[in-house]
Each structure stands twice: as structure tokens, then as C-alpha cells.
Design a protein around this motif. Sequence first.
Motif, PDB file in Angstrom:
ATOM      1  N   GLY A 248       0.810  -1.218   0.000  1.00 58.91           N
ATOM      2  CA  GLY A 248       0.000   0.000   0.000  1.00 58.91           C
ATOM      3  C   GLY A 248       0.844   1.268   0.000  1.00 58.91           C
ATOM      4  N   PHE A 249       2.093   1.146   0.466  1.00 59.85           N
ATOM      5  CA  PHE A 249       3.008   2.292   0.452  1.00 59.85           C
ATOM      6  C   PHE A 249       3.801   2.348  -0.852  1.00 59.85           C
ATOM      7  N   THR A 250       4.239   1.155  -1.326  1.00 59.34           N
ATOM      8  CA  THR A 250       5.131   1.135  -2.490  1.00 59.34           C
ATOM      9  C   THR A 250       4.368   1.285  -3.809  1.00 59.34           C
ATOM     10  N   LEU A 251       3.053   1.037  -3.777  1.00 55.77           N
ATOM     11  CA  LEU A 251       2.249   1.165  -4.997  1.00 55.77           C
ATOM     12  C   LEU A 251       1.179   2.244  -4.785  1.00 55.77           C
ATOM     13  N   PRO A 252       1.574   3.505  -4.707  1.00 54.47           N
ATOM     14  CA  PRO A 252       0.618   4.565  -4.369  1.00 54.47           C
ATOM     15  C   PRO A 252      -0.452   4.783  -5.436  1.00 54.47           C
ATOM     16  N   ASN A 253      -0.210   4.287  -6.651  1.00 58.60           N
ATOM     17  CA  ASN A 253      -1.187   4.488  -7.731  1.00 58.60           C
ATOM     18  C   ASN A 253      -2.099   3.292  -7.955  1.00 58.60           C
ATOM     19  N   LEU A 254      -1.996   2.310  -7.087  1.00 56.90           N
ATOM     20  CA  LEU A 254      -2.737   1.067  -7.288  1.00 56.90           C
ATOM     21  C   LEU A 254      -4.249   1.301  -7.359  1.00 56.90           C
ATOM     22  N   GLU A 255      -4.846   0.837  -8.449  1.00 56.04           N
ATOM     23  CA  GLU A 255      -6.302   0.943  -8.615  1.00 56.04           C
ATOM     24  C   GLU A 255      -6.976  -0.424  -8.592  1.00 56.04           C
ATOM     25  N   VAL A 256      -6.287  -1.414  -9.168  1.00 47.79           N
ATOM     26  CA  VAL A 256      -6.867  -2.751  -9.212  1.00 47.79           C
ATOM     27  C   VAL A 256      -5.854  -3.777  -8.715  1.00 47.79           C
ATOM     28  N   LEU A 257      -6.219  -4.496  -7.670  1.00 49.00           N
ATOM     29  CA  LEU A 257      -5.415  -5.621  -7.203  1.00 49.00           C
ATOM     30  C   LEU A 257      -6.265  -6.862  -7.392  1.00 49.00           C
ATOM     31  N   SER A 276      -4.947   4.816  -1.473  1.00 49.37           N
ATOM     32  CA  SER A 276      -6.171   5.630  -1.502  1.00 49.37           C
ATOM     33  C   SER A 276      -6.807   5.692  -2.886  1.00 49.37           C
ATOM     34  N   ASN A 277      -6.120   5.193  -3.914  1.00 51.53           N
ATOM     35  CA  ASN A 277      -6.717   5.162  -5.257  1.00 51.53           C
ATOM     36  C   ASN A 277      -7.370   3.826  -5.593  1.00 51.53           C
ATOM     37  N   LEU A 278      -7.339   2.912  -4.630  1.00 57.30           N
ATOM     38  CA  LEU A 278      -7.828   1.556  -4.899  1.00 57.30           C
ATOM     39  C   LEU A 278      -9.306   1.543  -5.293  1.00 57.30           C
ATOM     40  N   MET A 279      -9.602   0.895  -6.427  1.00 59.45           N
ATOM     41  CA  MET A 279     -10.979   0.775  -6.898  1.00 59.45           C
ATOM     42  C   MET A 279     -11.483  -0.655  -6.802  1.00 59.45           C
ATOM     43  N   ARG A 280     -10.589  -1.600  -7.047  1.00 59.04           N
ATOM     44  CA  ARG A 280     -11.024  -2.993  -7.020  1.00 59.04           C
ATOM     45  C   ARG A 280     -10.040  -3.865  -6.239  1.00 59.04           C
ATOM     46  N   LEU A 281     -10.546  -4.446  -5.172  1.00 58.12           N
ATOM     47  CA  LEU A 281      -9.770  -5.393  -4.381  1.00 58.12           C
ATOM     48  C   LEU A 281     -10.398  -6.761  -4.617  1.00 58.12           C
ATOM     49  N   ILE A 282      -9.734  -7.580  -5.426  1.00 58.79           N
ATOM     50  CA  ILE A 282     -10.339  -8.839  -5.875  1.00 58.79           C
ATOM     51  C   ILE A 282      -9.388  -9.977  -5.513  1.00 58.79           C
ATOM     52  N   ILE A 283      -9.682 -10.647  -4.414  1.00 66.03           N
ATOM     53  CA  ILE A 283      -8.760 -11.682  -3.934  1.00 66.03           C
ATOM     54  C   ILE A 283      -9.472 -12.967  -3.516  1.00 66.03           C
ATOM     55  N   PRO A 284     -10.627 -13.300  -4.112  1.00 68.56           N
ATOM     56  CA  PRO A 284     -11.334 -14.493  -3.648  1.00 68.56           C
ATOM     57  C   PRO A 284     -10.588 -15.785  -3.978  1.00 68.56           C
ATOM     58  N   LYS A 285     -11.037 -16.878  -3.383  1.00 65.77           N
ATOM     59  CA  LYS A 285     -10.494 -18.216  -3.675  1.00 65.77           C
ATOM     60  C   LYS A 285      -8.997 -18.291  -3.475  1.00 65.77           C
ATOM     61  N   ASN A 286      -8.563 -17.956  -2.269  1.00 60.81           N
ATOM     62  CA  ASN A 286      -7.177 -18.122  -1.868  1.00 60.81           C
ATOM     63  C   ASN A 286      -7.174 -18.611  -0.427  1.00 60.81           C
ATOM     64  N   GLY A 287      -6.018 -18.544   0.215  1.00 58.86           N
ATOM     65  CA  GLY A 287      -5.928 -18.967   1.605  1.00 58.86           C
ATOM     66  C   GLY A 287      -5.596 -17.803   2.527  1.00 58.86           C
ATOM     67  N   PHE A 288      -6.055 -16.600   2.191  1.00 56.15           N
ATOM     68  CA  PHE A 288      -5.773 -15.438   3.048  1.00 56.15           C
ATOM     69  C   PHE A 288      -6.430 -15.636   4.411  1.00 56.15           C
ATOM     70  N   SER A 289      -5.740 -15.152   5.455  1.00 59.78           N
ATOM     71  CA  SER A 289      -6.263 -15.331   6.804  1.00 59.78           C
ATOM     72  C   SER A 289      -6.061 -14.050   7.620  1.00 59.78           C
ATOM     73  N   GLY A 290      -6.572 -14.057   8.830  1.00 61.55           N
ATOM     74  CA  GLY A 290      -6.402 -12.915   9.737  1.00 61.55           C
ATOM     75  C   GLY A 290      -7.511 -11.894   9.578  1.00 61.55           C
ATOM     76  N   LYS A 291      -7.276 -10.757  10.229  1.00 69.39           N
ATOM     77  CA  LYS A 291      -8.281  -9.696  10.280  1.00 69.39           C
ATOM     78  C   LYS A 291      -8.235  -8.887   8.971  1.00 69.39           C
ATOM     79  N   VAL A 292      -9.379  -8.487   8.469  1.00 71.19           N
ATOM     80  CA  VAL A 292      -9.410  -7.630   7.276  1.00 71.19           C
ATOM     81  C   VAL A 292      -9.111  -6.203   7.728  1.00 71.19           C
ATOM     82  N   PRO A 293      -8.100  -5.578   7.144  1.00 73.37           N
ATOM     83  CA  PRO A 293      -7.737  -4.229   7.603  1.00 73.37           C
ATOM     84  C   PRO A 293      -8.791  -3.192   7.240  1.00 73.37           C
ATOM     85  N   SER A 294      -8.698  -2.059   7.870  1.00 70.50           N
ATOM     86  CA  SER A 294      -9.598  -0.940   7.561  1.00 70.50           C
ATOM     87  C   SER A 294      -9.371  -0.478   6.127  1.00 70.50           C
ATOM     88  N   LEU A 295     -10.456  -0.112   5.458  1.00 71.27           N
ATOM     89  CA  LEU A 295     -10.360   0.396   4.089  1.00 71.27           C
ATOM     90  C   LEU A 295     -10.882   1.830   4.028  1.00 71.27           C
TER      91      LEU A 295
END
Length: 354
Positions: A248-257, A276-295
Motif C-alpha cells: 500500500g506504500f510502495t504502490l501509491p497508484n494502485l487501482e486494481v489488485l 487511496s486510489n484503490l478501486m477494485r480489491l479482488i482476492i477471492p479463492k485463496n488462503g488469506f487469513s487474519g483480520k481484514v484491515p480498515s479500508l
Amino acid sequence: MMSSIIVSICYFIFCCFSFSFQSTDCVLKSNETDQLALLEFKAKVTRDPLHVLSSWNYSRHFCQWKGVTCNPRHQRVTALLLPSLLLQGSLSAHIGNLSFLRIGYLSRLRNLSLENNTFGGQIPDNISHCVNLESLRLGYNELVGKVQGKLSSLSKLRIQSVRSNKLSGEIPSSFGNLSSLEVLSAAENQFEGQIPETLSELKRMRYISFGANKLSGEIPFSIYNLSSLSDFHFSFNQLHGSLQSDLGFTLPNLEVLNVGGNQFTGPIPTSISNASNLMRLIIPKNGFSGKVPSLENSHKLEWVSISRNHLGNGEKDDLEFVNSLVNASRLELLAFNINNFGGMLPEAVGSLST
Ligand SMILES: *[C@@H]1O[C@H](CO)[C@@H](O)[C@H](O)[C@H]1NC(C)=O
Ligand SMILES: *[C@@H]1O[C@H](CO)[C@@H](O)[C@H](O)[C@H]1NC(C)=O
Ligand SMILES: *[C@@H]1O[C@H](CO)[C@@H](O)[C@H](O)[C@H]1NC(C)=O
Ligand SMILES: *[C@@H]1O[C@H](CO)[C@@H](O)[C@H](O)[C@H]1NC(C)=O
Ligand SMILES: *[C@@H]1O[C@H](CO)[C@@H](O)[C@H](O)[C@H]1NC(C)=O
Ligand SMILES: *[C@@H]1O[C@H](CO)[C@@H](O)[C@H](O)[C@H]1NC(C)=O
Ligand SMILES: *[C@@H]1O[C@H](CO)[C@@H](O)[C@H](O)[C@H]1NC(C)=O
Ligand SMILES: *[C@@H]1O[C@H](CO)[C@@H](O)[C@H](O)[C@H]1NC(C)=O
Ligand SMILES: *[C@@H]1O[C@H](CO)[C@@H](O)[C@H](O)[C@H]1NC(C)=O
Ligand SMILES: *[C@@H]1O[C@H](CO)[C@@H](O)[C@H](O)[C@H]1NC(C)=O
């Protein structure tokens, strides 16, 4: 055929050498080389149901042929744009009867688009001779085989699209030499192996897409240093490992992940709240775990899809992130089913946007 190739090579060398003297003979030979290249291209198109190439005849100068754009001063081909015309043929030098051999002689060609036709065969090495090429659009065809490392000599190439073909093999590590590249669109092929670390040399990259291929291994951390990147698409591959914690720091222009449908594990990086430019956070069907951070800083969010992971710890505050979305007024999709979330659905759900 062979002798005409040799003659053309001679003209080519002769012209490169003598061009500075503005020899009329040379100018003549150069523009005729372009005409010959186009006619040979035409000759190898096996299907042209819309009769697009029937205008390619001697009744008009080749600069007026459909799809051809010339430099007005030199009358040399700078763009060949023939998208979506149901053309069929082969681009391969070997399989296609040297059909594309001559394109390599279009030395001033800047844009080549043969998108959305039915061209088959391999992408010929010869394209690497079009040293002025800025955009190469070959998406939505039936190209096969490996992409040759030779293409990496196209130092002016800004856009390369080979989306939706049947290309296979590894991504050439020499692609790190395509120093002008801004868009690399290669989804829906059969690329395999690891993502080469050298791609992190492509400092101008804005859009990279390798969705729906067979890539494996981890995403090299150096890729997260491509600070111009706005679109990052690697969904539906066999990638694993975790996402770089400070993306989130190194990719300040990120719009779609978009990394859904892989085997990623670990947390959603908390630094995502700085994208802060993020438009699409698309990460389904993986093994991500833990708390979802604030958006809460991502006011431009349109899609948040985090379904089918192992997110949440069965605890009361697991769904707190939903509250952080109340100011995302463009939100259209919020999917978080099939996880380990506990607690109650926050009331904020009722005040989310449309
Ligand atoms: C090539 O250029 C020469 C010199 O400008 C001109 O006389 C000739 O007609 C051109 N030929 C074609 C095919 O454009
Ligand atoms: C040659 O091209 C012109 C348009 O430039 C077209 O009107 C004509 O029909 C073409 N001739 C043939 C034989 O296809
Ligand atoms: C491909 O071309 C057809 C017509 O030939 C068109 O209907 C279709 O929208 C095009 N698809 C893309 C992705 O450009
Ligand atoms: C090459 O072209 C000739 C004549 O156009 C044709 O007979 C032959 O089958 C072609 N060969 C291949 C490999 O396409
Ligand atoms: C070539 O492509 C670039 C980038 O897409 C575009 O800006 C330019 O207008 C195109 N030129 C021609 C002649 O099509
Ligand atoms: C084009 O490719 C063919 C076949 O690989 C090769 O023989 C020929 O030398 C190449 N021509 C140029 C100009 O690169
Ligand atoms: C990439 O470029 C470097 C120099 O910029 C060169 O040494 C290297 O051989 C190139 N690699 C390939 C595979 O073209
Ligand atoms: C990313 O860039 C920073 C700053 O230029 C550098 O310190 C770091 O080593 C780079 N990380 C990777 C993985 O290349
Ligand atoms: C991340 O965002 C917070 C809150 O907006 C801000 O205070 C912080 O400086 C940002 N960090 C970086 C590295 O941009
Ligand atoms: C939403 O915006 C309002 C008004 O600017 C602000 O007071 C509030 O803290 C914001 N809430 C979140 C979760 O961002």
C-alpha cells in the motif's frame, strides 16, 4: 522467394547506410519495400470475408490502403491497424509461408494492431526489426508457441497486448529490457513457470495482466517496487506465498489488485489502507487469513471481493472492516462469504452506498 529476400535485405542495408544523403534512389527503394511488405502480408491472408484488403491494389497509393497510416513526409508506413476484421492467416514465418517475413522491413512502423482476427502460428522474430514499434496489439487471435526473447529489443514499445491467444512457455526474462513498456496484457494464454524478477526493471509499467495462465511460484517482491503500477492482474494462476506487507506504500497508484483464484496465504496487508486510489480489491479463492484491515481511506472502492478465504477468527469484531466502507460512495460489490468471520453484521451495511 529467397532471392527476393536477399534483394530486399540489400536495399535495406543500402538505404540505412545512404539515407543521410537523401538519395532519391534510396527513398524510392524504401517506400517500395513498404509496398512489397504490405502486398506479401495480403498474399498470405487466407480469409478476408469483409474484403478489407481488396482496396490494397495499385489503383491507389499504399498509404491510402485501408488500415495503413503513413508518415506524410517520407510516405513510409507508420501504423498498420486491422483489428476485428475477421481476417485469417498465419503470422508465423515458418508455418505461414513466410507470410509475415516482410513486416520486419517496415522499419518506421510504430503501431501494429491485428487484434481480434484469426491469425495463427507463432509471433515471428522478425517483428523485432521494427525498431520504432510503440504498440503491438495481437490480442484475441489464435497465436501459439513461445514468445521469443528477441522481442525485448523493441526499446520504444509502450504497449504489448497478446491477450486471449494460445501462447505458452515461460515469460522471457529479457522482457526486463523493454524499458518503455507501460502496458503488458497477456491474460488468457498458457504461460507457465515463474514470474521473472527482471520485470521489476520496467519502471514505467502501469498495467500488467497475466490472469488465467498457468504461472506458479511467488510474485517476486521487487515487482511491488513498480511505483507507477495501477493495474495488477494475476488471477487464476497457481501462485502462492503472501502479498508484500507494504504494498500500500510502495504502490501509491494502485487501482486494481486482482489475484483471485490462486493459493496465496497470509494476511491482507494492513498497508492496503494507504492505497487511496484503490478501486477494485479482488482476492477471492485463496488462503488469506487474519483480520481484514480498515479500508477507510479508499473512497474510490467499487468492488471488494474477498470470498472463499480463511479470513476472520470467529470473533465479534471480525466484520469491523464493513464500517470502514461507509464513505466509499461508489461501492457496487461487497462479497465476503465463505470465510471464518464471527460476530454480527454491522448496522453500517444498511448505510453503504448503492
Ligand atoms: C516513392 O518515392 C518516390 C520519391 O519520392 C516517388 O517518386 C515514388 O512514386 C514513390 N513510390 C511509391 C510506391 O510510393
Ligand atoms: C482497388 O481498390 C479500389 C479502392 O481503392 C476499389 O474500389 C477497387 O474495387 C479495387 N480493385 C479491385 C480489383 O479489387
Ligand atoms: C471482435 O470482432 C467482432 C466483429 O468481427 C466484434 O463483434 C467483437 O466485439 C470484437 N471483440 C473484441 C474483443 O474486440
Ligand atoms: C505455401 O504456399 C503455397 C502456395 O501459396 C502452398 O501451396 C503451400 O501449401 C503453402 N505451405 C504452407 C506450409 O503453408
Ligand atoms: C500509435 O499508438 C499510440 C499509443 O497507443 C497512439 O497514441 C498513437 O496515436 C498511435 N498512432 C497511430 C498513427 O495510430
Ligand atoms: C525473418 O525470419 C526468417 C525465419 O525465421 C529469417 O530467415 C529471416 O532472416 C528473418 N528476416 C528478418 C529481416 O529478420
Ligand atoms: C538486456 O539488456 C542488457 C543491457 O541493457 C544486455 O546486457 C542483455 O544482454 C539484454 N538481455 C537480453 C536477453 O536481451
Ligand atoms: C524496493 O525499493 C527500495 C527503495 O528503492 C529498496 O530499498 C528495496 O530494496 C527494493 N525492494 C526490492 C524487493 O527490490
Ligand atoms: C499511511 O496512511 C496514514 C493515514 O492516512 C498516514 O498517516 C501515513 O503517513 C501513510 N503512510 C505512508 C507510508 O504513506
Ligand atoms: C466518513 O466521512 C465522515 C465525514 O467526512 C467522517 O466524519 C467519518 O469519520 C468518515 N468515516 C469513515 C469510516 O471513513
